[in-house]
Design a protein around this motif. Structure first.
Motif, PDB file in Angstrom:
ATOM      1  N   LYS A  11     -34.782 -74.034 -25.717  1.00  0.00           N
ATOM      2  CA  LYS A  11     -35.754 -73.840 -24.646  1.00  0.00           C
ATOM      3  C   LYS A  11     -35.957 -72.357 -24.368  1.00  0.00           C
ATOM      4  CE  LYS A  11     -35.089 -78.238 -22.244  1.00  0.00           C
ATOM      5  NZ  LYS A  11     -34.904 -78.880 -20.920  1.00  0.00           N
ATOM      6  N   GLU A  12     -37.139 -71.871 -24.771  1.00  0.00           N
ATOM      7  CA  GLU A  12     -37.537 -70.473 -24.535  1.00  0.00           C
ATOM      8  C   GLU A  12     -36.416 -69.501 -24.925  1.00  0.00           C
ATOM      9  OE1 GLU A  12     -39.160 -69.983 -20.610  1.00  0.00           O
ATOM     10  OE2 GLU A  12     -41.083 -70.769 -21.308  1.00  0.00           O
ATOM     11  N   VAL A  13     -35.881 -69.693 -26.125  1.00  0.00           N
ATOM     12  CA  VAL A  13     -34.774 -68.858 -26.600  1.00  0.00           C
ATOM     13  C   VAL A  13     -35.306 -67.491 -27.019  1.00  0.00           C
ATOM     14  CG1 VAL A  13     -33.031 -68.587 -28.402  1.00  0.00           C
ATOM     15  CG2 VAL A  13     -33.357 -70.807 -27.300  1.00  0.00           C
ATOM     16  N   SER A  14     -34.710 -66.452 -26.467  1.00  0.00           N
ATOM     17  CA  SER A  14     -35.063 -65.072 -26.801  1.00  0.00           C
ATOM     18  C   SER A  14     -33.815 -64.330 -27.267  1.00  0.00           C
ATOM     19  CB  SER A  14     -35.663 -64.349 -25.589  1.00  0.00           C
ATOM     20  OG  SER A  14     -36.864 -64.963 -25.168  1.00  0.00           O
ATOM     21  N   LYS A  15     -34.030 -63.318 -28.113  1.00  0.00           N
ATOM     22  CA  LYS A  15     -32.928 -62.469 -28.550  1.00  0.00           C
ATOM     23  C   LYS A  15     -33.462 -61.081 -28.825  1.00  0.00           C
ATOM     24  CE  LYS A  15     -28.718 -61.447 -29.849  1.00  0.00           C
ATOM     25  NZ  LYS A  15     -27.619 -61.396 -28.846  1.00  0.00           N
ATOM     26  N   THR A  16     -32.833 -60.086 -28.191  1.00  0.00           N
ATOM     27  CA  THR A  16     -33.191 -58.700 -28.436  1.00  0.00           C
ATOM     28  C   THR A  16     -31.975 -57.942 -28.934  1.00  0.00           C
ATOM     29  OG1 THR A  16     -32.715 -58.128 -26.120  1.00  0.00           O
ATOM     30  CG2 THR A  16     -34.997 -58.682 -26.681  1.00  0.00           C
ATOM     31  N   PHE A  17     -32.241 -56.970 -29.803  1.00  0.00           N
ATOM     32  CA  PHE A  17     -31.214 -56.045 -30.274  1.00  0.00           C
ATOM     33  C   PHE A  17     -31.708 -54.646 -29.914  1.00  0.00           C
ATOM     34  CE2 PHE A  17     -30.968 -59.740 -33.072  1.00  0.00           C
ATOM     35  CZ  PHE A  17     -29.609 -60.037 -33.053  1.00  0.00           C
ATOM     36  N   GLY A  18     -31.240 -54.141 -28.766  1.00  0.00           N
ATOM     37  CA  GLY A  18     -31.798 -52.890 -28.277  1.00  0.00           C
ATOM     38  C   GLY A  18     -33.253 -53.108 -27.901  1.00  0.00           C
ATOM     39  N   GLU A  19     -34.144 -52.332 -28.513  1.00  0.00           N
ATOM     40  CA  GLU A  19     -35.570 -52.487 -28.237  1.00  0.00           C
ATOM     41  C   GLU A  19     -36.242 -53.474 -29.183  1.00  0.00           C
ATOM     42  OE1 GLU A  19     -37.465 -48.710 -28.231  1.00  0.00           O
ATOM     43  OE2 GLU A  19     -36.349 -47.947 -26.492  1.00  0.00           O
ATOM     44  N   VAL A  32     -37.195 -56.973 -30.647  1.00  0.00           N
ATOM     45  CA  VAL A  32     -37.268 -58.380 -30.238  1.00  0.00           C
ATOM     46  C   VAL A  32     -37.159 -59.242 -31.487  1.00  0.00           C
ATOM     47  CG1 VAL A  32     -38.656 -60.158 -29.120  1.00  0.00           C
ATOM     48  CG2 VAL A  32     -38.709 -57.805 -28.254  1.00  0.00           C
ATOM     49  N   ALA A  33     -36.056 -59.970 -31.603  1.00  0.00           N
ATOM     50  CA  ALA A  33     -35.854 -60.850 -32.761  1.00  0.00           C
ATOM     51  C   ALA A  33     -36.422 -62.236 -32.517  1.00  0.00           C
ATOM     52  CB  ALA A  33     -34.364 -60.944 -33.096  1.00  0.00           C
ATOM     53  N   LEU A  34     -36.356 -62.716 -31.277  1.00  0.00           N
ATOM     54  CA  LEU A  34     -36.937 -64.002 -30.882  1.00  0.00           C
ATOM     55  C   LEU A  34     -37.588 -63.833 -29.516  1.00  0.00           C
ATOM     56  CD1 LEU A  34     -34.199 -66.639 -31.823  1.00  0.00           C
ATOM     57  CD2 LEU A  34     -36.413 -66.353 -32.935  1.00  0.00           C
ATOM     58  N   ASP A  35     -38.775 -64.398 -29.362  1.00  0.00           N
ATOM     59  CA  ASP A  35     -39.531 -64.230 -28.125  1.00  0.00           C
ATOM     60  C   ASP A  35     -39.887 -65.605 -27.556  1.00  0.00           C
ATOM     61  OD1 ASP A  35     -41.081 -63.378 -26.043  1.00  0.00           O
ATOM     62  OD2 ASP A  35     -42.696 -62.547 -27.284  1.00  0.00           O
ATOM     63  N   LYS A  36     -38.993 -66.143 -26.704  1.00  0.00           N
ATOM     64  CA  LYS A  36     -39.224 -67.402 -25.990  1.00  0.00           C
ATOM     65  C   LYS A  36     -39.631 -68.538 -26.935  1.00  0.00           C
ATOM     66  CE  LYS A  36     -40.348 -65.237 -21.551  1.00  0.00           C
ATOM     67  NZ  LYS A  36     -41.349 -65.084 -20.474  1.00  0.00           N
ATOM     68  N   LEU A  40     -32.354 -67.491 -34.922  1.00  0.00           N
ATOM     69  CA  LEU A  40     -32.325 -68.775 -34.208  1.00  0.00           C
ATOM     70  C   LEU A  40     -31.183 -69.651 -34.722  1.00  0.00           C
ATOM     71  CD1 LEU A  40     -33.654 -70.649 -32.134  1.00  0.00           C
ATOM     72  CD2 LEU A  40     -35.106 -71.527 -33.984  1.00  0.00           C
ATOM     73  N   ILE A  41     -30.999 -69.691 -36.021  1.00  0.00           N
ATOM     74  CA  ILE A  41     -29.913 -70.486 -36.608  1.00  0.00           C
ATOM     75  C   ILE A  41     -28.560 -69.978 -36.129  1.00  0.00           C
ATOM     76  CG2 ILE A  41     -28.710 -70.976 -38.778  1.00  0.00           C
ATOM     77  CD1 ILE A  41     -31.494 -71.130 -40.108  1.00  0.00           C
ATOM     78  N   ARG A  42     -28.395 -68.670 -36.086  1.00  0.00           N
ATOM     79  CA  ARG A  42     -27.119 -68.092 -35.640  1.00  0.00           C
ATOM     80  C   ARG A  42     -26.860 -68.407 -34.164  1.00  0.00           C
ATOM     81  NH1 ARG A  42     -24.823 -64.071 -38.814  1.00  0.00           N
ATOM     82  NH2 ARG A  42     -24.157 -62.881 -36.983  1.00  0.00           N
ATOM     83  N   ILE A  43     -27.908 -68.462 -33.361  1.00  0.00           N
ATOM     84  CA  ILE A  43     -27.743 -68.813 -31.945  1.00  0.00           C
ATOM     85  C   ILE A  43     -27.331 -70.275 -31.807  1.00  0.00           C
ATOM     86  CG2 ILE A  43     -29.035 -69.188 -29.801  1.00  0.00           C
ATOM     87  CD1 ILE A  43     -30.564 -66.580 -30.458  1.00  0.00           C
ATOM     88  N   ILE A  44     -27.953 -71.162 -32.579  1.00  0.00           N
ATOM     89  CA  ILE A  44     -27.583 -72.581 -32.540  1.00  0.00           C
ATOM     90  C   ILE A  44     -26.123 -72.763 -32.927  1.00  0.00           C
ATOM     91  CG2 ILE A  44     -27.987 -74.840 -33.613  1.00  0.00           C
ATOM     92  CD1 ILE A  44     -30.962 -73.991 -33.853  1.00  0.00           C
ATOM     93  N   ASN A  45     -25.665 -71.973 -33.896  1.00  0.00           N
ATOM     94  CA  ASN A  45     -24.269 -72.041 -34.348  1.00  0.00           C
ATOM     95  C   ASN A  45     -23.309 -71.250 -33.456  1.00  0.00           C
ATOM     96  OD1 ASN A  45     -23.707 -73.459 -37.087  1.00  0.00           O
ATOM     97  ND2 ASN A  45     -25.677 -72.449 -37.403  1.00  0.00           N
ATOM     98  N   ARG A  46     -23.825 -70.651 -32.408  1.00  0.00           N
ATOM     99  CA  ARG A  46     -23.036 -69.839 -31.474  1.00  0.00           C
ATOM    100  C   ARG A  46     -22.366 -68.651 -32.169  1.00  0.00           C
ATOM    101  NH1 ARG A  46     -22.037 -71.625 -26.419  1.00  0.00           N
ATOM    102  NH2 ARG A  46     -19.971 -70.669 -26.368  1.00  0.00           N
ATOM    103  N   ALA A 104     -24.307 -66.019 -32.505  1.00  0.00           N
ATOM    104  CA  ALA A 104     -24.954 -65.026 -31.640  1.00  0.00           C
ATOM    105  C   ALA A 104     -25.284 -65.693 -30.307  1.00  0.00           C
ATOM    106  CB  ALA A 104     -26.218 -64.488 -32.304  1.00  0.00           C
ATOM    107  N   ILE A 105     -25.340 -64.892 -29.269  1.00  0.00           N
ATOM    108  CA  ILE A 105     -25.649 -65.383 -27.914  1.00  0.00           C
ATOM    109  C   ILE A 105     -27.078 -64.993 -27.576  1.00  0.00           C
ATOM    110  CG2 ILE A 105     -25.002 -65.291 -25.474  1.00  0.00           C
ATOM    111  CD1 ILE A 105     -22.905 -66.558 -27.334  1.00  0.00           C
ATOM    112  N   PRO A 106     -27.881 -65.919 -27.072  1.00  0.00           N
ATOM    113  CA  PRO A 106     -29.274 -65.576 -26.751  1.00  0.00           C
ATOM    114  C   PRO A 106     -29.365 -64.604 -25.583  1.00  0.00           C
ATOM    115  CG  PRO A 106     -28.749 -67.774 -25.938  1.00  0.00           C
ATOM    116  CD  PRO A 106     -27.572 -67.336 -26.769  1.00  0.00           C
ATOM    117  N   SER A 107     -30.398 -63.784 -25.592  1.00  0.00           N
ATOM    118  CA  SER A 107     -30.659 -62.887 -24.464  1.00  0.00           C
ATOM    119  C   SER A 107     -31.338 -63.628 -23.322  1.00  0.00           C
ATOM    120  CB  SER A 107     -31.542 -61.717 -24.921  1.00  0.00           C
ATOM    121  OG  SER A 107     -30.958 -61.049 -26.016  1.00  0.00           O
ATOM    122  N   GLY A 108     -31.974 -64.744 -23.653  1.00  0.00           N
ATOM    123  CA  GLY A 108     -32.629 -65.566 -22.645  1.00  0.00           C
ATOM    124  C   GLY A 108     -32.842 -66.966 -23.181  1.00  0.00           C
ATOM    125  N   GLY A 109     -33.084 -67.921 -22.276  1.00  0.00           N
ATOM    126  CA  GLY A 109     -33.266 -69.305 -22.684  1.00  0.00           C
ATOM    127  C   GLY A 109     -31.945 -70.002 -22.913  1.00  0.00           C
TER     128      GLY A 109
END
Length: 307
Positions: A7-15, A17-21, A45-51, A53-58
């Motif tokens: 749900k609206e998964v976002s991930k940023t690395f510094g400036e 944006v790897a995933l935007d909602k 996204l796959i790495r976030i599902i597998n924990r 990586a931790i999402p920045s949002g969502g």
């Protein structure tokens, strides 16, 4: 029923944006195609599902609740960059990875040897990984991904490195696992595999979700509203205002084959009635675009839009 909901998964690395909602969901017992060009955000996204990586949002839900580390044991993940230790023996490596997924030594050995026999590789047990070809190592990694009978399988370019015979072997195993109740995510650039295997798809480009839905529905959604008709050559087909225009009409072995462009809002029943009243119709079929064409079109348009 949804196994995974992002749900609206976002991930940023510094400036950056790897995933935007990004919001996608994987239905239980379905094969889901996760598509996109290199660098689009699929692996993040796959790495976030597998924990990993931790999402920045969502958030990510597993069976309706926030995913936990314990849920990761129910996931089998085969990354595109293969991760076997080259100096270890194949059997030792497979046992190590199965134990990491919570299997007992006896259960792991039994299941692994069953899979090794199924794949005809029982003689590899005491070989070192470095002795294996890319395709051979990939067979081993596939087995270690599925051996613990995960609820969710995530396969990143699973057919890379395989010849046609082994591609068919892995394809059939994916279908068997789906039929046994597993939910499977294929991250791939192989659109032919997507069309053969997937129930649902999502296309990510430049960190954003571009399109998602059932495969057949997406193909129809991005069709050109064209149909192909075959009719006898006694009469020449004429366009009908408000129903269809004629893009092409050729003689093929005594039959006429025409491609029609349907007018916006034209109903198939009305088009068929007009055709039947004017020619001897032999076939009528919708021309649905291939996923490869949709992929190229959407990614190109998305790129031009940002420019």
């Amino acid at each position: 029923m949804k196994l995974i909901e992002c749900k609206e998964v976002s991930k940023t690395f510094g400036e950056k944006v790897a995933l935007d909602k990004v919001s996608v969901s994987f239905e239980k017992g379905h094969i889901f195609g996760l598509l996109g060009p290199n660098g689009a955000g699929k692996t993040t996204l796959i790495r976030i599902i597998n924990r990993i990586a931790i999402p920045s949002g969502g958030e990510v839900l597993f069976e309706g609740r926030p995913i936990t580390q314990n849920d990761v044991e129910k996931i089998g993940y085969m990354p595109e960059e293969r991760g076997l230790y080259r100096k270890m023996k194949v059997g030792e490596q497979a046992m190590f990875l199965a134990r990491l997924k919570g299997m007992s030594s006896s259960a792991a050995e039994h299941e692994l040897k069953t899979w090794f026999v199924k794949f005809g590789i029982e003689s590899w047990w005491n070989k070192k990984v470095e002795e294996l070809s890319k395709g051979m190592a990939q067979k081993v990694q596939f087995i270690t991904t599925v051996v613990h009978k995960p609820s969710l399988l995530i396969l990143d370019e699973p057919f890379s490195g395989f010849d046609p015979v082994n591609t068919m072997l892995i394809r059939n195993e994916i279908l068997s696992l789906r039929d046994a109740g597993a939910t499977i995510v294929l991250s791939t650039h192989n659109m032919e595999s997507v069309e053969e295997l997937c129930d649902d798809i999502a296309l990510i480009n430049k960190s954003r979700l571009v399109v998602s839905g059932q495969l057949d529905e997406v193909r129809r959604r991005y069709g050109n509203n064209n149909v192909e008709v075959v009719y006898t050559a006694e009469n020449q087909l004429k366009p009908v205002e408000g129903l269809f225009s004629i893009l092409s009409d050729e003689d093929q072995n005594g039959m006429r084959v025409a491609v029609l462009k349907l007018a916006d809002g034209a109903e198939s029943n009305d088009v068929l009635a007009a055709l039947i009243s004017s020619v001897k119709l032999r076939s009528f079929k919708e021309l649905v675009p291939r996923m490869n064409d949709i992929f190229i079109d959407l990614v190109s348009k998305d790129g031009n839009k940002d420019e």
